[in-house]
Design a protein around this motif. Structure first.
Motif, short mmCIF file in Angstrom:
data_model
loop_
_atom_site.label_atom_id
_atom_site.label_comp_id
_atom_site.label_asym_id
_atom_site.label_seq_id
_atom_site.Cartn_x
_atom_site.Cartn_y
_atom_site.Cartn_z
N ASP A 1 -2.28 10.95 -17.83
CA ASP A 1 -2.27 12.14 -16.99
C ASP A 1 -1.44 11.83 -15.74
O ASP A 1 -1.90 11.12 -14.84
N CYS A 2 -0.23 12.33 -15.70
CA CYS A 2 0.69 12.01 -14.61
C CYS A 2 0.15 12.41 -13.25
O CYS A 2 0.55 11.83 -12.23
N SER A 3 -0.76 13.38 -13.18
CA SER A 3 -1.30 13.78 -11.88
C SER A 3 -2.08 12.63 -11.23
O SER A 3 -2.22 12.59 -10.01
N LYS A 4 -2.55 11.69 -12.03
CA LYS A 4 -3.28 10.54 -11.48
C LYS A 4 -2.36 9.56 -10.77
O LYS A 4 -2.82 8.69 -10.03
N LEU A 5 -1.07 9.71 -10.98
CA LEU A 5 -0.12 8.81 -10.32
C LEU A 5 0.08 9.17 -8.86
O LEU A 5 0.50 8.34 -8.06
N ALA A 6 -0.24 10.40 -8.48
CA ALA A 6 0.01 10.87 -7.11
C ALA A 6 -0.69 10.02 -6.07
O ALA A 6 -0.17 9.82 -4.97
N SER A 7 -1.85 9.48 -6.37
CA SER A 7 -2.59 8.68 -5.40
C SER A 7 -2.48 7.18 -5.66
O SER A 7 -3.11 6.39 -4.97
N LEU A 8 -1.66 6.78 -6.61
CA LEU A 8 -1.54 5.37 -6.96
C LEU A 8 -0.60 4.64 -6.01
O LEU A 8 0.51 5.10 -5.75
N THR A 9 -1.06 3.52 -5.47
CA THR A 9 -0.20 2.68 -4.63
C THR A 9 0.44 1.60 -5.48
O THR A 9 0.03 1.35 -6.63
N VAL A 10 1.43 0.93 -4.91
CA VAL A 10 2.06 -0.20 -5.60
C VAL A 10 1.02 -1.27 -5.89
O VAL A 10 0.92 -1.76 -7.02
N LEU B 1 0.81 -1.23 0.00
CA LEU B 1 0.00 0.00 0.00
C LEU B 1 0.84 1.28 0.00
O LEU B 1 0.29 2.37 0.11
N ARG B 2 2.14 1.14 -0.18
CA ARG B 2 2.97 2.34 -0.29
C ARG B 2 2.62 3.09 -1.56
O ARG B 2 2.28 2.48 -2.58
N PRO B 3 2.75 4.42 -1.51
CA PRO B 3 2.58 5.17 -2.77
C PRO B 3 3.62 4.68 -3.78
O PRO B 3 4.77 4.39 -3.42
N LEU B 4 3.20 4.55 -5.02
CA LEU B 4 4.10 4.05 -6.05
C LEU B 4 5.38 4.90 -6.14
O LEU B 4 6.46 4.36 -6.37
N ASN B 5 5.25 6.21 -5.89
CA ASN B 5 6.44 7.07 -5.99
C ASN B 5 7.38 6.89 -4.80
O ASN B 5 8.44 7.52 -4.76
N GLN B 6 7.05 6.02 -3.85
CA GLN B 6 7.95 5.71 -2.73
C GLN B 6 8.45 4.28 -2.80
O GLN B 6 9.09 3.79 -1.87
N TRP B 7 8.18 3.61 -3.88
CA TRP B 7 8.58 2.22 -4.06
C TRP B 7 9.91 2.18 -4.81
O TRP B 7 9.98 2.62 -5.96
#
Length: 171
Positions: A154-163, A30-36
């Motif tokens: 739309d890259c802004s949709k990645l902000a809430s994406l988890t792994v 459940l980590r944000p994808l940008n922290q994986w």
């Protein structure tokens, strides 16, 4: 960004104009994808260079030593892929002005095959630097859509994406 994960249905996450990748025990992460953390292979298609097919290769062009499946075996989970639309309407890869004449469709086939053999993995495909004829981005998007690869443009949709969300995105 493209994320690949196999099962009965191929699961893939794609962000076009810029595609990125990653992996681990991802289904419940459940980590944000940008922290994986994920190892990324720069100009990954350069490992697909074949002097018989592509001609003489300058040393600066080949940033990877090994095919894309080999890069995945070595731990890469994020692949930097740079498509090029040639005069015949074929999507291939490039590194700067140098063309890598392996079709993008064949590269996607290799990724899908690797993921079917590694079903707990997630691979993000970072697609950027589209070159060649006009319409390269549209052609890349059409190819990925035809291969049932889920795309995020739309890259802004990645902000809430988890792994885990990326892993399950293609379901």
């Amino acid at each position: 960004m493209i994320a690949f994960k196999p099962s009965n249905m191929l699961r893939v996450l794609v962000v076009l104009a810029v595609l990125a990748c990653a992996a681990a025990r991802v289904a419940d992460d459940l980590r944000p994808l940008n922290q994986w953390p994920a190892l990324m292979a720069h100009d990954s298609a350069s490992g697909e260079l074949d002097p018989k097919r592509d001609g003489p290769v300058d040393a600066y062009v080949m940033t990877q030593n090994g095919t894309i499946p080999r890069q995945l075996e070595c731990g890469a989970r994020s692949l930097d892929y740079r498509p090029y639309l040639d005069n015949d309407g074929q999507l291939i890869a490039s590194h700067g002005d140098f063309k890598i004449h392996k079709k993008m469709n064949d590269t996607i086939t290799d990724l899908v095959a690797w993921l079917h053999n590694n079903p707990t993995e997630l691979v993000l495909l970072y697609v950027s630097h589209c070159g060649g004829q006009s319409g390269c981005e549209a052609a890349a998007a059409a190819l990925l859509s035809a291969r049932a690869i889920f795309m995020i443009r739309d890259c802004s949709k990645l902000a809430s994406l988890t792994v885990a969300g990326a892993y399950h995105a293609g379901a």
